[in-house]
Motif scaffolding. Sequence first.
Motif, PDB file in Angstrom:
ATOM      1  N   LYS A  59       0.881  -1.177   0.000  1.00  0.00           N
ATOM      2  CA  LYS A  59       0.000   0.000   0.000  1.00  0.00           C
ATOM      3  C   LYS A  59       0.916   1.224   0.000  1.00  0.00           C
ATOM      4  CE  LYS A  59      -2.148   0.397   3.911  1.00  0.00           C
ATOM      5  NZ  LYS A  59      -3.094   0.226   5.010  1.00  0.00           N
ATOM      6  N   ILE A  60       0.665   2.190  -0.887  1.00  0.00           N
ATOM      7  CA  ILE A  60       1.527   3.374  -1.006  1.00  0.00           C
ATOM      8  C   ILE A  60       0.704   4.634  -0.754  1.00  0.00           C
ATOM      9  CG2 ILE A  60       3.083   4.671  -2.512  1.00  0.00           C
ATOM     10  CD1 ILE A  60       3.270   2.073  -4.239  1.00  0.00           C
ATOM     11  N   PHE A  61       1.191   5.479   0.152  1.00  0.00           N
ATOM     12  CA  PHE A  61       0.600   6.800   0.376  1.00  0.00           C
ATOM     13  C   PHE A  61       1.598   7.834  -0.135  1.00  0.00           C
ATOM     14  CE2 PHE A  61      -0.925   4.104   3.796  1.00  0.00           C
ATOM     15  CZ  PHE A  61      -2.284   4.377   3.834  1.00  0.00           C
ATOM     16  N   ARG A  62       1.127   8.774  -0.950  1.00  0.00           N
ATOM     17  CA  ARG A  62       1.999   9.867  -1.402  1.00  0.00           C
ATOM     18  C   ARG A  62       1.412  11.178  -0.922  1.00  0.00           C
ATOM     19  NH1 ARG A  62       2.793  11.829  -7.558  1.00  0.00           N
ATOM     20  NH2 ARG A  62       0.567  12.059  -7.291  1.00  0.00           N
ATOM     21  N   ALA A  63       2.272  12.018  -0.373  1.00  0.00           N
ATOM     22  CA  ALA A  63       1.835  13.344   0.071  1.00  0.00           C
ATOM     23  C   ALA A  63       2.706  14.392  -0.601  1.00  0.00           C
ATOM     24  CB  ALA A  63       1.966  13.453   1.591  1.00  0.00           C
ATOM     25  N   LEU A  64       2.071  15.414  -1.148  1.00  0.00           N
ATOM     26  CA  LEU A  64       2.781  16.566  -1.707  1.00  0.00           C
ATOM     27  C   LEU A  64       2.452  17.760  -0.825  1.00  0.00           C
ATOM     28  CD1 LEU A  64       2.129  16.112  -5.546  1.00  0.00           C
ATOM     29  CD2 LEU A  64       4.208  15.570  -4.284  1.00  0.00           C
ATOM     30  N   ILE A  65       3.476  18.340  -0.206  1.00  0.00           N
ATOM     31  CA  ILE A  65       3.276  19.459   0.714  1.00  0.00           C
ATOM     32  C   ILE A  65       3.840  20.708   0.058  1.00  0.00           C
ATOM     33  CG2 ILE A  65       3.818  20.358   3.014  1.00  0.00           C
ATOM     34  CD1 ILE A  65       4.460  16.938   3.085  1.00  0.00           C
ATOM     35  N   LEU A  66       2.987  21.706  -0.127  1.00  0.00           N
ATOM     36  CA  LEU A  66       3.443  22.949  -0.750  1.00  0.00           C
ATOM     37  C   LEU A  66       4.429  23.650   0.163  1.00  0.00           C
ATOM     38  CD1 LEU A  66       0.094  24.286  -2.253  1.00  0.00           C
ATOM     39  CD2 LEU A  66       1.959  23.116  -3.421  1.00  0.00           C
ATOM     40  N   GLY A  67       5.517  24.136  -0.419  1.00  0.00           N
ATOM     41  CA  GLY A  67       6.558  24.803   0.360  1.00  0.00           C
ATOM     42  C   GLY A  67       6.176  26.229   0.729  1.00  0.00           C
ATOM     43  N   GLU A  68       6.772  26.711   1.794  1.00  0.00           N
ATOM     44  CA  GLU A  68       6.598  28.103   2.208  1.00  0.00           C
ATOM     45  C   GLU A  68       7.873  28.834   1.803  1.00  0.00           C
ATOM     46  OE1 GLU A  68       4.957  28.627   6.208  1.00  0.00           O
ATOM     47  OE2 GLU A  68       4.632  26.459   6.217  1.00  0.00           O
ATOM     48  N   LEU A  69       7.791  29.593   0.690  1.00  0.00           N
ATOM     49  CA  LEU A  69       8.974  30.214   0.106  1.00  0.00           C
ATOM     50  C   LEU A  69       9.658  31.178   1.072  1.00  0.00           C
ATOM     51  CD1 LEU A  69       7.605  30.844  -3.495  1.00  0.00           C
ATOM     52  CD2 LEU A  69       9.186  29.069  -2.764  1.00  0.00           C
ATOM     53  N   GLU A  70       8.851  31.864   1.913  1.00  0.00           N
ATOM     54  CA  GLU A  70       9.445  32.818   2.862  1.00  0.00           C
ATOM     55  C   GLU A  70      10.253  32.123   3.952  1.00  0.00           C
ATOM     56  OE1 GLU A  70       5.228  31.975   4.227  1.00  0.00           O
ATOM     57  OE2 GLU A  70       6.249  32.352   2.339  1.00  0.00           O
ATOM     58  N   ARG A  71      10.129  30.784   4.049  1.00  0.00           N
ATOM     59  CA  ARG A  71      10.901  30.033   5.045  1.00  0.00           C
ATOM     60  C   ARG A  71      12.032  29.240   4.379  1.00  0.00           C
ATOM     61  NH1 ARG A  71       6.580  27.352   9.042  1.00  0.00           N
ATOM     62  NH2 ARG A  71       8.153  27.725  10.623  1.00  0.00           N
ATOM     63  N   GLY A  72      12.343  29.614   3.141  1.00  0.00           N
ATOM     64  CA  GLY A  72      13.477  28.982   2.467  1.00  0.00           C
ATOM     65  C   GLY A  72      13.180  27.606   1.907  1.00  0.00           C
ATOM     66  N   GLN A  73      11.894  27.268   1.718  1.00  0.00           N
ATOM     67  CA  GLN A  73      11.547  25.948   1.190  1.00  0.00           C
ATOM     68  C   GLN A  73      11.343  26.016  -0.310  1.00  0.00           C
ATOM     69  OE1 GLN A  73       8.122  25.246   3.765  1.00  0.00           O
ATOM     70  NE2 GLN A  73       9.272  23.591   4.719  1.00  0.00           N
ATOM     71  N   SER A  74      11.580  24.902  -0.991  1.00  0.00           N
ATOM     72  CA  SER A  74      11.363  24.838  -2.431  1.00  0.00           C
ATOM     73  C   SER A  74       9.860  24.806  -2.708  1.00  0.00           C
ATOM     74  CB  SER A  74      12.053  23.606  -3.002  1.00  0.00           C
ATOM     75  OG  SER A  74      11.513  22.454  -2.404  1.00  0.00           O
ATOM     76  N   GLN A  75       9.481  24.631  -3.962  1.00  0.00           N
ATOM     77  CA  GLN A  75       8.071  24.721  -4.342  1.00  0.00           C
ATOM     78  C   GLN A  75       7.190  23.697  -3.644  1.00  0.00           C
ATOM     79  OE1 GLN A  75       8.507  24.543  -8.593  1.00  0.00           O
ATOM     80  NE2 GLN A  75       8.336  26.752  -8.749  1.00  0.00           N
ATOM     81  N   PHE A  76       7.670  22.466  -3.526  1.00  0.00           N
ATOM     82  CA  PHE A  76       6.892  21.468  -2.790  1.00  0.00           C
ATOM     83  C   PHE A  76       7.822  20.395  -2.258  1.00  0.00           C
ATOM     84  CE2 PHE A  76       6.927  19.687  -7.064  1.00  0.00           C
ATOM     85  CZ  PHE A  76       7.171  18.344  -6.833  1.00  0.00           C
ATOM     86  N   GLN A  77       7.310  19.652  -1.311  1.00  0.00           N
ATOM     87  CA  GLN A  77       8.052  18.537  -0.725  1.00  0.00           C
ATOM     88  C   GLN A  77       7.181  17.292  -0.880  1.00  0.00           C
ATOM     89  OE1 GLN A  77       9.320  19.507   3.211  1.00  0.00           O
ATOM     90  NE2 GLN A  77       9.875  17.427   3.724  1.00  0.00           N
ATOM     91  N   ALA A  78       7.783  16.208  -1.331  1.00  0.00           N
ATOM     92  CA  ALA A  78       7.032  14.964  -1.532  1.00  0.00           C
ATOM     93  C   ALA A  78       7.470  13.919  -0.513  1.00  0.00           C
ATOM     94  CB  ALA A  78       7.256  14.447  -2.950  1.00  0.00           C
ATOM     95  N   LEU A  79       6.495  13.169  -0.016  1.00  0.00           N
ATOM     96  CA  LEU A  79       6.747  12.074   0.923  1.00  0.00           C
ATOM     97  C   LEU A  79       6.034  10.837   0.410  1.00  0.00           C
ATOM     98  CD1 LEU A  79       5.800  13.938   4.247  1.00  0.00           C
ATOM     99  CD2 LEU A  79       8.116  13.550   3.394  1.00  0.00           C
ATOM    100  N   CYS A  80       6.633   9.673   0.627  1.00  0.00           N
ATOM    101  CA  CYS A  80       5.958   8.409   0.314  1.00  0.00           C
ATOM    102  C   CYS A  80       6.040   7.497   1.535  1.00  0.00           C
ATOM    103  CB  CYS A  80       6.608   7.716  -0.874  1.00  0.00           C
ATOM    104  SG  CYS A  80       5.722   7.992  -2.417  1.00  0.00           S
ATOM    105  N   PHE A  81       4.912   6.920   1.894  1.00  0.00           N
ATOM    106  CA  PHE A  81       4.852   5.967   2.995  1.00  0.00           C
ATOM    107  C   PHE A  81       4.359   4.646   2.418  1.00  0.00           C
ATOM    108  CE2 PHE A  81       4.001  10.202   4.771  1.00  0.00           C
ATOM    109  CZ  PHE A  81       5.090  10.314   5.628  1.00  0.00           C
ATOM    110  N   VAL A  82       5.148   3.600   2.589  1.00  0.00           N
ATOM    111  CA  VAL A  82       4.845   2.297   1.993  1.00  0.00           C
ATOM    112  C   VAL A  82       4.602   1.312   3.128  1.00  0.00           C
ATOM    113  CG1 VAL A  82       5.707   0.492   0.460  1.00  0.00           C
ATOM    114  CG2 VAL A  82       6.391   2.862   0.069  1.00  0.00           C
ATOM    115  N   THR A  83       3.427   0.687   3.131  1.00  0.00           N
ATOM    116  CA  THR A  83       3.112  -0.291   4.172  1.00  0.00           C
ATOM    117  C   THR A  83       2.528  -1.553   3.540  1.00  0.00           C
ATOM    118  OG1 THR A  83       0.872   0.540   4.542  1.00  0.00           O
ATOM    119  CG2 THR A  83       2.611   1.515   5.895  1.00  0.00           C
ATOM    120  N   ARG A  84       2.415  -2.554   4.357  1.00  0.00           N
ATOM    121  CA  ARG A  84       1.826  -3.812   3.896  1.00  0.00           C
ATOM    122  C   ARG A  84       0.320  -3.638   3.734  1.00  0.00           C
ATOM    123  NH1 ARG A  84       1.505  -9.269   7.531  1.00  0.00           N
ATOM    124  NH2 ARG A  84       0.267 -10.482   6.069  1.00  0.00           N
TER     125      ARG A  84
END
Length: 197
Positions: free
Chosen positions: A4-29
Amino acid sequence: QEVKIFRALILGELERGQSQFQALCFVTRLHRNEIIPSESMAKLRQKNPRTVRQAEEVRGLEHLSMDVAVNFSKAAQLSSHIHNVCAEAREAIYTREEDVKFWLEKGVDGSMFEVLPRGSDLPELQRCRQCPERWRPCLCSYSLSIAWYPCMLKYCKSRDAAGRLSSYKCGIRSCQKGYTFHYYVPQKQLCLWDEET
């Protein structure tokens, strides 16, 4: 491989030095009977497909300790979908040690997994929300909720000509479920949403 795969795309906060978005993947049985088979979904056509659905059953919040990193370049043997779904999250694919044990028994190559530091291993490791410095490693939490997914088949009853009861598949039961993933990050900058408000 029952994955089972969960993908999350988190929009970055440019004023805090973050890029446009951050991606995470969580893989479980993926456990049996957790979601209905795709063949059953194909047979049971949905009436009014544009309707906004409400889940019939709310399943509890699940806390998952994602204590192992998955190597993106080797992950195809775990699931061919990881290559497409987690392409933006190459450096942030996580799973659980208990799921790794299950997959290793199935014959998956263990070299794709790397055990991450845990709070029990490093007493000085703080939760990211309590960590004062942005460049310090910490334990991050990320929560998501799936508002509607097909979790079970519905069975209806009917009587035949002799009056005997029989059941048949007549629909899909929907569920809602929340997850909170806890995992190690090498710096708090990668977990800025997990701050006390």
